[in-house]
Design a protein around this motif. Structure first.
Motif, mmCIF file in Angstrom:
data_model
loop_
_atom_site.group_PDB
_atom_site.id
_atom_site.type_symbol
_atom_site.label_atom_id
_atom_site.label_comp_id
_atom_site.label_asym_id
_atom_site.label_seq_id
_atom_site.Cartn_x
_atom_site.Cartn_y
_atom_site.Cartn_z
ATOM 1 N N PHE A 103 0.850 -1.191 0.000
ATOM 2 C CA PHE A 103 0.000 0.000 0.000
ATOM 3 C C PHE A 103 0.887 1.242 0.000
ATOM 4 O O PHE A 103 1.109 1.861 1.042
ATOM 5 N N PRO A 104 1.417 1.619 -1.143
ATOM 6 C CA PRO A 104 2.450 2.655 -1.187
ATOM 7 C C PRO A 104 1.975 4.075 -0.939
ATOM 8 O O PRO A 104 2.785 4.946 -0.621
ATOM 9 N N LEU A 105 0.668 4.324 -1.067
ATOM 10 C CA LEU A 105 0.180 5.692 -0.955
ATOM 11 C C LEU A 105 -0.851 5.855 0.149
ATOM 12 O O LEU A 105 -1.680 4.974 0.392
ATOM 13 N N MET A 106 -0.801 6.999 0.809
ATOM 14 C CA MET A 106 -1.882 7.508 1.646
ATOM 15 C C MET A 106 -2.468 8.690 0.889
ATOM 16 O O MET A 106 -1.730 9.556 0.407
ATOM 17 N N THR A 107 -3.792 8.755 0.758
ATOM 18 C CA THR A 107 -4.403 9.804 -0.047
ATOM 19 C C THR A 107 -5.491 10.534 0.728
ATOM 20 O O THR A 107 -6.132 9.972 1.628
ATOM 21 N N PHE A 108 -5.691 11.792 0.357
ATOM 22 C CA PHE A 108 -6.798 12.585 0.889
ATOM 23 C C PHE A 108 -7.478 13.286 -0.272
ATOM 24 O O PHE A 108 -6.816 13.911 -1.106
ATOM 25 N N ARG A 109 -8.815 13.163 -0.334
ATOM 26 C CA ARG A 109 -9.617 13.828 -1.352
ATOM 27 C C ARG A 109 -10.741 14.581 -0.647
ATOM 28 O O ARG A 109 -11.591 13.983 0.005
ATOM 29 N N SER A 110 -10.747 15.906 -0.775
ATOM 30 C CA SER A 110 -11.737 16.699 -0.066
ATOM 31 C C SER A 110 -13.124 16.522 -0.670
ATOM 32 O O SER A 110 -13.279 16.255 -1.864
ATOM 33 N N THR A 111 -14.130 16.674 0.189
ATOM 34 C CA THR A 111 -15.521 16.607 -0.247
ATOM 35 C C THR A 111 -16.309 17.844 0.166
ATOM 36 O O THR A 111 -17.402 18.087 -0.360
ATOM 37 N N GLU A 112 -15.768 18.632 1.103
ATOM 38 C CA GLU A 112 -16.489 19.802 1.609
ATOM 39 C C GLU A 112 -15.492 20.746 2.269
ATOM 40 O O GLU A 112 -14.474 20.309 2.823
ATOM 41 N N ALA A 113 -15.780 22.050 2.213
ATOM 42 C CA ALA A 113 -14.957 23.042 2.890
ATOM 43 C C ALA A 113 -15.860 24.115 3.478
ATOM 44 O O ALA A 113 -16.829 24.529 2.841
ATOM 45 N N ALA A 114 -15.561 24.558 4.701
ATOM 46 C CA ALA A 114 -16.401 25.550 5.359
ATOM 47 C C ALA A 114 -15.558 26.464 6.225
ATOM 48 O O ALA A 114 -14.535 26.049 6.779
ATOM 49 N N GLN A 115 -15.992 27.722 6.355
ATOM 50 C CA GLN A 115 -15.311 28.679 7.207
ATOM 51 C C GLN A 115 -15.835 28.563 8.623
ATOM 52 O O GLN A 115 -17.043 28.483 8.852
ATOM 53 N N GLY A 125 -12.993 15.413 4.053
ATOM 54 C CA GLY A 125 -12.800 14.570 2.880
ATOM 55 C C GLY A 125 -12.581 13.132 3.252
ATOM 56 O O GLY A 125 -12.872 12.708 4.382
ATOM 57 N N ASP A 126 -12.054 12.370 2.303
ATOM 58 C CA ASP A 126 -11.816 10.935 2.479
ATOM 59 C C ASP A 126 -10.321 10.679 2.597
ATOM 60 O O ASP A 126 -9.551 11.000 1.683
ATOM 61 N N LEU A 127 -9.914 10.100 3.720
ATOM 62 C CA LEU A 127 -8.524 9.691 3.931
ATOM 63 C C LEU A 127 -8.430 8.192 3.709
ATOM 64 O O LEU A 127 -9.172 7.417 4.321
ATOM 65 N N THR A 128 -7.517 7.785 2.816
ATOM 66 C CA THR A 128 -7.326 6.363 2.525
ATOM 67 C C THR A 128 -5.941 5.937 2.951
ATOM 68 O O THR A 128 -4.936 6.520 2.538
ATOM 69 N N ILE A 129 -5.889 4.907 3.818
ATOM 70 C CA ILE A 129 -4.643 4.269 4.262
ATOM 71 C C ILE A 129 -4.856 2.767 4.172
ATOM 72 O O ILE A 129 -5.859 2.242 4.663
ATOM 73 N N LYS A 130 -3.938 2.060 3.545
ATOM 74 C CA LYS A 130 -4.034 0.608 3.406
ATOM 75 C C LYS A 130 -5.373 0.187 2.794
ATOM 76 O O LYS A 130 -6.002 -0.776 3.239
#
Length: 200
Positions: A103-115, A125-130
């Protein structure tokens, strides 16, 4: 200066478009040489171990006219983990922890942003590990913009989030004779990001 949607207790309202904010609209590339992605974890119940991931890349898409549409994407190379101790880093890369070979990568993909108020924001967002994907919210502070000596337009953010590593299958531990465990389940993630606006 706000860059995302302002969130209150009842609804998400859009901030009036500010000319300075609108000028930030565009695609940005994270500058790894001037950014840091790291972590802090309790060790043996009495102290903290800090580490970083030296190899990472990512993009930001800032939309000044519709700030809630802003997004972030980050890829982190697990094998680049560095805590300053070679044997410990090797253990983290191995099967007990990240299993970096499989599992060479850890990834983050945002889904929402707020002040949250002022220059403070929350990006979710979604954090993917393993190959395990779970939601993650990162509290960030917008540090502003600058044009560097090479003419690059930069934006800066710093922030943090807390996770339970067991939620992503990182469950290895060892019991201590005095009680407790070698490595805490709770991990603090730290982000210090500098991104360069892409040429139009």
């Amino acid at each position: 200066m706000g860059i995302f949607s302002r969130k209150n207790d009842t609804a998400v309202a859009t901030l009036p478009v500010d000319p300075a904010l609108a000028a930030l609209t565009g695609d940005y590339t994270i500058d790894p040489a001037h950014s840091s992605i790291g972590f802090t974890v309790r060790h043996a119940m009495v102290t903290n171990v800090r580490g970083t991931f030296g190899e990472h890349e990512g993009t930001l898409k800032l939309d000044g006219s519709n700030p809630g549409a802003s997004t972030a994407s980050i890829d982190v190379k697990i094998a680049s983990v560095d805590t300053g101790i070679g044997d410990r880093d090797g253990h983290l890369r191995g099967g007990d922890f990240f299993d970096a070979e499989q599992f060479p990568l850890m990834t983050f993909r945002s889904t929402e942003a707020a002040q949250l108020g002022g220059d403070k924001y929350r990006v979710t967002g979604d954090l993917t590990i393993k190959d395990v994907t779970k939601p993650l919210s990162i509290d960030l502070e917008f540090n502003g913009t600058a044009t560097d000596p090479y003419g690059n337009e930069r934006v800066g953010f710093e922030g943090s989030a807390e996770i339970l590593r067991s939620d992503w299958g990182l469950t290895w531990n060892a019991a201590l004779e005095t009680g407790g465990v070698m490595v805490s389940d709770k991990v603090k993630l730290n982000f210090d990001i500098s991104a360069i606006k892409n040429a139009a």
